[in-house]
Design a protein around this motif. Sequence first.
Motif, PDB file in Angstrom:
ATOM      1  N   LEU A 164      -3.946   3.022  -9.460  1.00  0.00           N
ATOM      2  CA  LEU A 164      -3.276   4.325  -9.460  1.00  0.00           C
ATOM      3  C   LEU A 164      -4.297   5.464  -9.535  1.00  0.00           C
ATOM      4  N   PHE A 165      -5.458   5.262  -8.994  1.00  0.00           N
ATOM      5  CA  PHE A 165      -6.515   6.260  -9.040  1.00  0.00           C
ATOM      6  C   PHE A 165      -6.019   7.624  -8.543  1.00  0.00           C
ATOM      7  N   CYS A 225       0.837  -1.193   0.000  1.00  0.00           N
ATOM      8  CA  CYS A 225       0.000   0.000   0.000  1.00  0.00           C
ATOM      9  C   CYS A 225       0.876   1.248   0.000  1.00  0.00           C
ATOM     10  N   LEU A 226       0.730   2.068  -1.043  1.00  0.00           N
ATOM     11  CA  LEU A 226       1.458   3.335  -1.133  1.00  0.00           C
ATOM     12  C   LEU A 226       0.480   4.491  -1.324  1.00  0.00           C
ATOM     13  N   ARG A 227      -0.659   4.406  -0.694  1.00  0.00           N
ATOM     14  CA  ARG A 227      -1.652   5.470  -0.800  1.00  0.00           C
ATOM     15  C   ARG A 227      -1.053   6.800  -0.332  1.00  0.00           C
ATOM     16  N   ASP A 239      -1.517  -0.686  -4.282  1.00  0.00           N
ATOM     17  CA  ASP A 239      -2.429   0.455  -4.143  1.00  0.00           C
ATOM     18  C   ASP A 239      -1.625   1.751  -4.129  1.00  0.00           C
ATOM     19  N   LEU A 240      -1.712   2.502  -5.226  1.00  0.00           N
ATOM     20  CA  LEU A 240      -0.990   3.764  -5.370  1.00  0.00           C
ATOM     21  C   LEU A 240      -1.965   4.935  -5.481  1.00  0.00           C
ATOM     22  N   THR A 241      -3.105   4.804  -4.843  1.00  0.00           N
ATOM     23  CA  THR A 241      -4.118   5.849  -4.886  1.00  0.00           C
ATOM     24  C   THR A 241      -3.550   7.199  -4.434  1.00  0.00           C
ATOM     25  N   GLU A 242      -3.680   8.212  -5.297  1.00  0.00           N
ATOM     26  CA  GLU A 242      -3.227   9.575  -5.010  1.00  0.00           C
ATOM     27  C   GLU A 242      -1.737   9.671  -4.671  1.00  0.00           C
ATOM     28  N   ALA A 243      -0.958   8.693  -5.088  1.00  0.00           N
ATOM     29  CA  ALA A 243       0.491   8.747  -4.853  1.00  0.00           C
ATOM     30  C   ALA A 243       1.136   9.755  -5.805  1.00  0.00           C
ATOM     31  N   ASP A 244       2.216  10.381  -5.377  1.00  0.00           N
ATOM     32  CA  ASP A 244       2.956  11.327  -6.208  1.00  0.00           C
ATOM     33  C   ASP A 244       4.171  10.627  -6.808  1.00  0.00           C
ATOM     34  N   LEU A 245       4.085  10.317  -8.111  1.00  0.00           N
ATOM     35  CA  LEU A 245       5.175   9.662  -8.827  1.00  0.00           C
ATOM     36  C   LEU A 245       5.713  10.592  -9.914  1.00  0.00           C
ATOM     37  N   SER A 246       5.566  11.879  -9.706  1.00  0.00           N
ATOM     38  CA  SER A 246       6.017  12.845 -10.707  1.00  0.00           C
ATOM     39  C   SER A 246       7.529  12.759 -10.908  1.00  0.00           C
TER      40      SER A 246
END
Length: 219
Positions: free
Chosen positions: A145-146, A104-106, A124-131
């Motif tokens: 990745l929602f 989980c990386l929310r 779970d990458l919901t709302e994660a910052d991967l910029s």
Amino acid sequence: MRNYADKQESLLSQIKDKFCQRRDFSGCDLSGIDLRAVDLSGFNLMRADLCGANLSGSNLTQTKLNGANFIQATLSKANLSQADLSSANLYEADLSYVNLCGSCLRRAQCSHANLWGASLCDTDLTEADLSAAILIEASFIEANLFKANLAGAKLCGATLLEANLTKVNFTNADLTSTNLTKANLSEANLWETKISYAKLRDTIMPNGKICAPQIAIIG
């Protein structure tokens, strides 16, 4: 400095001691510590400071890492499957070839992180910052990745099979040669996104249209 070094050495000894009953290091200062190839599975490291720490090759399965600080830490080839990294700070961390399946990386901060070849299946990458993150050849099969932010991220050759990419920000991202088969891109932002040679078999596009099998966007 002496007291700090002694504290670090004491904590390291406790962590590595297989007979030590302590497994809760939540909130501890472990910055710069060397934990290469150490078994930390099931440990509680919530909100721990692991800035600049070296955890390459370590076992962190089912570890509580929510809110932990991993800025510029090294976790290359570590096993983080089913770990809780929600709201963790992984800015500029080295996560190359890491196993994050089922984790989980929310809302995690992964901006500028290196996730080359990482496994993120069912993550779970919901709302994660991967910029601006490096996600080349990473696997996101059935990942969520929602509303994630992937602006400027490099995903060349990544696999996003059946991934939930609803409302993802792909502004200026590089999706060259990615596999987006059956992925859901509903309401995703593809402004200035490079998507040459991507596999779009049964992919749901931002406008809700489902791509016919074998269609690929060129150019």
